[in-house]
Design a protein around this motif. Structure first.
Motif, PDB file in Angstrom:
ATOM      1  N   GLY A 446       0.835  -1.199   0.000  1.00  0.00           N
ATOM      2  CA  GLY A 446       0.000   0.000   0.000  1.00  0.00           C
ATOM      3  C   GLY A 446       0.867   1.245   0.000  1.00  0.00           C
ATOM      4  O   GLY A 446       1.970   1.242   0.535  1.00  0.00           O
ATOM      5  N   VAL A 447       0.349   2.326  -0.584  1.00  0.00           N
ATOM      6  CA  VAL A 447       1.160   3.546  -0.638  1.00  0.00           C
ATOM      7  C   VAL A 447       1.301   4.208   0.723  1.00  0.00           C
ATOM      8  O   VAL A 447       2.173   5.047   0.919  1.00  0.00           O
ATOM      9  N   ASP A 452       8.416   0.407   3.101  1.00  0.00           N
ATOM     10  CA  ASP A 452       9.189   0.479   1.865  1.00  0.00           C
ATOM     11  C   ASP A 452      10.690   0.339   2.082  1.00  0.00           C
ATOM     12  O   ASP A 452      11.373  -0.294   1.302  1.00  0.00           O
ATOM     13  N   GLU A 453      11.160   0.952   3.117  1.00  0.00           N
ATOM     14  CA  GLU A 453      12.611   1.019   3.283  1.00  0.00           C
ATOM     15  C   GLU A 453      13.225  -0.325   3.652  1.00  0.00           C
ATOM     16  O   GLU A 453      14.312  -0.649   3.219  1.00  0.00           O
ATOM     17  N   ASP A 456      10.795  -4.982   0.496  1.00  0.00           N
ATOM     18  CA  ASP A 456      10.426  -4.699  -0.877  1.00  0.00           C
ATOM     19  C   ASP A 456       9.136  -5.434  -1.214  1.00  0.00           C
ATOM     20  O   ASP A 456       9.131  -6.628  -1.448  1.00  0.00           O
ATOM     21  N   GLY A 458       7.348  -5.098  -3.808  1.00  0.00           N
ATOM     22  CA  GLY A 458       7.097  -5.224  -5.240  1.00  0.00           C
ATOM     23  C   GLY A 458       6.558  -3.956  -5.855  1.00  0.00           C
ATOM     24  O   GLY A 458       6.539  -2.900  -5.225  1.00  0.00           O
ATOM     25  N   ASN A 459       6.122  -4.070  -7.090  1.00  0.00           N
ATOM     26  CA  ASN A 459       5.787  -2.895  -7.899  1.00  0.00           C
ATOM     27  C   ASN A 459       4.341  -2.460  -7.863  1.00  0.00           C
ATOM     28  O   ASN A 459       4.006  -1.398  -8.375  1.00  0.00           O
ATOM     29  N   VAL A 460       3.456  -3.291  -7.328  1.00  0.00           N
ATOM     30  CA  VAL A 460       2.042  -2.916  -7.336  1.00  0.00           C
ATOM     31  C   VAL A 460       1.785  -1.957  -6.176  1.00  0.00           C
ATOM     32  O   VAL A 460       2.097  -2.260  -5.032  1.00  0.00           O
ATOM     33  N   ASP A 461       1.224  -0.814  -6.475  1.00  0.00           N
ATOM     34  CA  ASP A 461       0.887   0.169  -5.443  1.00  0.00           C
ATOM     35  C   ASP A 461      -0.621   0.204  -5.252  1.00  0.00           C
ATOM     36  O   ASP A 461      -1.360   0.576  -6.168  1.00  0.00           O
ATOM     37  N   LYS A 474      -4.424  -5.319 -11.148  1.00  0.00           N
ATOM     38  CA  LYS A 474      -3.121  -4.701 -10.868  1.00  0.00           C
ATOM     39  C   LYS A 474      -2.062  -5.769 -10.556  1.00  0.00           C
ATOM     40  O   LYS A 474      -0.903  -5.639 -10.950  1.00  0.00           O
ATOM     41  N   ASP A 480       4.841  -9.545  -9.404  1.00  0.00           N
ATOM     42  CA  ASP A 480       5.924 -10.487  -9.677  1.00  0.00           C
ATOM     43  C   ASP A 480       6.129 -11.363  -8.452  1.00  0.00           C
ATOM     44  O   ASP A 480       5.287 -11.383  -7.551  1.00  0.00           O
ATOM     45  N   ASP A 481       7.234 -12.090  -8.419  1.00  0.00           N
ATOM     46  CA  ASP A 481       7.470 -13.044  -7.333  1.00  0.00           C
ATOM     47  C   ASP A 481       7.540 -12.375  -5.960  1.00  0.00           C
ATOM     48  O   ASP A 481       7.359 -13.040  -4.948  1.00  0.00           O
ATOM     49  N   ARG A 482       7.784 -11.060  -5.911  1.00  0.00           N
ATOM     50  CA  ARG A 482       7.789 -10.383  -4.614  1.00  0.00           C
ATOM     51  C   ARG A 482       6.405 -10.410  -3.974  1.00  0.00           C
ATOM     52  O   ARG A 482       6.271 -10.294  -2.762  1.00  0.00           O
ATOM     53  N   ARG A 497       8.981 -15.896   1.485  1.00  0.00           N
ATOM     54  CA  ARG A 497       9.965 -14.840   1.299  1.00  0.00           C
ATOM     55  C   ARG A 497      10.481 -14.386   2.650  1.00  0.00           C
ATOM     56  O   ARG A 497       9.733 -14.296   3.607  1.00  0.00           O
TER      57      ARG A 497
END
Lengths: 498, 498
Positions: A446-447, A452-453, A456, A458-461, A474, A480-482, A497
């Protein structure tokens, strides 16, 4: 990335709580089960109860009593609790802007060459037949000559596919028996369901001298050896099963195909091969098998002539099938593994999946590593959607619209569609009582999260205002695998993970 | 993911050591510079020396003396040392099986709607015109009504694009002046080069009443306001530049286009818009502008009639251009932003990039978020390769082969090709003396590494036996933002992975 499993030990009874999303028997539908409890029996790995809209203290306790499970000995996994920023109020079903988690069935990869894994992404400007000689055969042959290399390649391939949520894969190995048996062992140790095939190729006109079976007899005999090994290590075939694997018609003699067909019938084995990937290949097959392909029977007619086209057969590609061939494939109950990444990468063509489905053909998805550049079934699903749009571009009106595969359909192909091809229909691919717990926990960031720091996601926000079908879209197009944070097969945790 | 920068402070002189891979002026060529030193001047952010096959103690010291740099005050960044498992022996150039690192030019995204970022991946079964009304206009309009939302959306979009290696982007914002200025500020603060456009749309027949400029005069006046803001915060336009942005011909009146064209000339501004994305849109343009499109002048003729087609113009899509239009675009020196993800996702068509290049048209890549599902230019490059193969499928023989874009070509489009479109030709996109240091450090994991458990090196597995061109292909087809470990713009570090 880490994976661990014990296929030989029995996990405890387990209770999974959270949101479950799965394709139903309807190809174009996902069911969203919120605030739901799924009870998985340890001994069998089977789902024994699914309770929707549960009240944790009342409903759950009632079901435990009904099942005769001891609450103390039941392992509880709460997806909401696992999401550190997830806020669960039972009504909103998810935290506004703080990411989401949901269970989704594990993916089934119906066509992947484990032996070609190191070449993923490498194909240059080539098309099928020169790609085989330039990139593929040399790598495959090398694994038989160097088992340490084979171990490295197979180990990495299986770890990666598990990390991408592949709970079952139909693998092509190589010609080599020892290397093929090694792949069987690697899958069993990792806890991934697998069909493992020793690649048969005895046609000296096509196969290089240094990578060719001596005779049809050798093709059959070596296949027997890998069948025996697989049955020795997993007698019931609960995890790994051998699969008869003539590479494709141009690389097999008639005698080999007939012998392999007899073996498959005798031992009740599944069969996998390639069909109609590339127009050049189709012409070659017509030349090599004039009798079997005559009368419009085509490429499919060749496999049918040798009894290789049955309801346990997986045919990879099927890009250029004729109407008559599609009908034959449907009639025999054989399945098609659609491999969009590969078909585009090596310019084979764009398979008409809607048309295949309309003809009653069973379809699943294949990554086809390394013709395909990615070991991810999620990527294959994404590309299946995109390739269907390329097919649609050539059409008009209602037919054009129908030709596009929806988010729901490509995820159905990635799970239930594939399950049917590998003989696991009704066993995996959904969250229903009686099915086995082959699942992945999907987490999307989530944004508003502060993770975040140090993590990780992944890329979906996720912004928090998305509908659930938007969230799934989305994931399909940006995930991805994250986002595959945990993976289970038959109730066993086989990947998580860090 | 983290990013920090100061566009206002001067970094020290810097020396980068390692392997540098970059597209040369030849579109189909990558140059591999191993064991090389690149000297970047702090004040200008410019590359002042490139020394190949360096001896660290001798060559480097000599160059420092020649440049008059103090060794003590020069910051040294050694890519090899940064790779914990990298083994560097000067000859092998990389560690066998232990991962690789190389510098690559930053990506240029020539077309992206920052305001649509939250919708990435959401497009359903729609095509262009209904997609605008269903998904796009409501989101865009909401950002003008809620600047906190705009800040969240733009902040996330710029962080993500930087994380994907985008060092320069041509952004569409929204109709709203304050929100557009906010995007300018966000880019400047993050240290990303940007062209930021306030979206002009005053054609009431097409634009919804609640998301439409009042008049052509308003379109021009509001654009003037964002130009003034951008010039106030970055007078020299070193980082952010305003760009005149008529949305596309169907949403603009003739008066607005003429007014915007006059403004662009008066202020020497670049222009961006859309062209020929979808056949329905092309028909609409012919209806709306019968005079301008007559005589085969087509859609391109409309922009040309209003003086909007010049050598500072970026035209997104250009999927269905006629031969005559392609010649006109080439003649005017305008550039085409090829957006393969978007064109496929919303079934617009498959742009013929080879054909455009053959006609002398300048081409770059655009992610076109959110018609495109990914903010990654690497993904756009991958899809450019794949879409070119779909175009090739309809062709035969030599023409078919030529139509496929190579790895080298799509990476050229992603860097130098894009640089030309955004007015940075010869300034970014390569590692040559006189160019500015807009770069990314790419790291690919090795299968022998022991860093898997505590560090996610992404999906590319380097086995150690790959050639360098194979390594780049694996990155293109399997890489993601995890492999972009550091990003610099004008010598400033603007992103690095934790």
């Amino acid at each position: 990335m880490s994976s661990s499993t014990t296929t030989k030990t029995t996990p405890p009874n387990q209770l999974f709580l959270g949101t479950f999303i799965h394709p139903t028997s309807q190809q174009d539908e996902l069911e969203y089960l919120h605030n739901t409890a799924v009870f998985v029996e340890g001994a069998s790995g089977k789902i024994v109860a699914v309770e929707k809209d549960v009240d944790r203290t009342r409903t759950v306790d009632e079901v435990l009593v009904r099942l005769g499970w001891s609450a103390a000995e039941t392992k509880i996994f709460d997806a909401a609790a696992a999401a550190s920023h997830h806020h669960h109020d039972g009504k909103e079903k998810r935290h506004n802007g703080g990411g989401v988690r949901f269970f989704f069935p594990g993916f089934v990869d119906t066509h992947i060459h484990a032996s070609q894994y190191p070449n993923a992404g490498i194909f240059g400007k080539s098309t099928l037949l020169d790609w085989l000689n330039t990139y593929t055969f040399p790598l495959e042959a090398s694994l038989g000559q160097d088992l340490a290399k084979a171990k490295k390649v197979y180990g990495r391939c299986v770890r990666r596919t598990l990390a991408h949520g592949t709970t079952c894969a139909a693998y092509f190995a190589t010609r080599d028996v020892a290397a093929t048996n090694l792949l069987t062992d690697v899958c069993l140790a990792a806890g991934q369901r697998a069909l493992v095939g020793r690649v048969c190729m005895d046609e000296r006109k096509l196969c290089p001298e240094w990578y060719c079976d001596e005779s049809a007899g050798e093709s059959v005999q070596r296949t027997r050896e890998v069948v025996e090994h697989a049955r020795a290590v997993d007698p019931a075939g609960e995890w790994v099963r051998p699969i008869v694997t003539p590479r494709f018609a141009p690389s097999c003699t008639a005698a080999a195909m007939q012998g392999l067909s007899d073996l498959a019938k005798e031992e009740a084995l599944a069969v996998q091969t390639h069909i109609s990937e590339n127009t050049g290949e189709c012409e070659l097959v017509a030349e090599l098998f004039p009798q079997e392909t005559a009368g419009g029977r085509g490429y499919a007619g060749v496999y049918d002539a040798f009894g290789l086209l049955g309801d346990k057969t997986i045919l990879a590609h099927a890009v250029h099938l004729s109407e008559q061939e599609a009908k034959l494939v449907a009639e025999r109950g054989a399945g098609v593994s659609h491999c969009p990444c590969s078909n585009t990468a090596i310019t084979s063509g764009a398979a008409k999946v809607r048309w295949l489905l309309d003809h009653g053909v069973n379809v699943g998805l294949g990554t086809d590593v390394s013709g395909g550049y990615s070991p991810s079934v999620l990527e294959a699903a994404r590309q299946a959607s995109l390739v269907s749009r390329h097919v649609a571009m050539g059409l008009e009106g209602e037919e054009k619209e129908r030709t596009k595969l929806t988010v729901e359909e490509v995820l159905w192909l990635a799970t239930r569609g594939g399950a049917r091809l590998v003989g696991l229909e009704g066993i995996v691919g959904g969250f229903e009582v009686g099915m086995e717990w082959d699942a992945q926990l999907v987490g999307l960031g989530g944004v508003e999260g502060e993770d975040d720091e140090d993590h990780d996601a992944g890329n979906v926000d996720i912004f928090g205002w998305e509908s659930w079908d938007n969230i799934v879209a989305k994931w399909l197009f940006g995930g991805d695998d994250r986002n595959t944070t945990k993976v289970w097969v038959k109730g066993r945790l086989v990947h998580e993970r860090a």
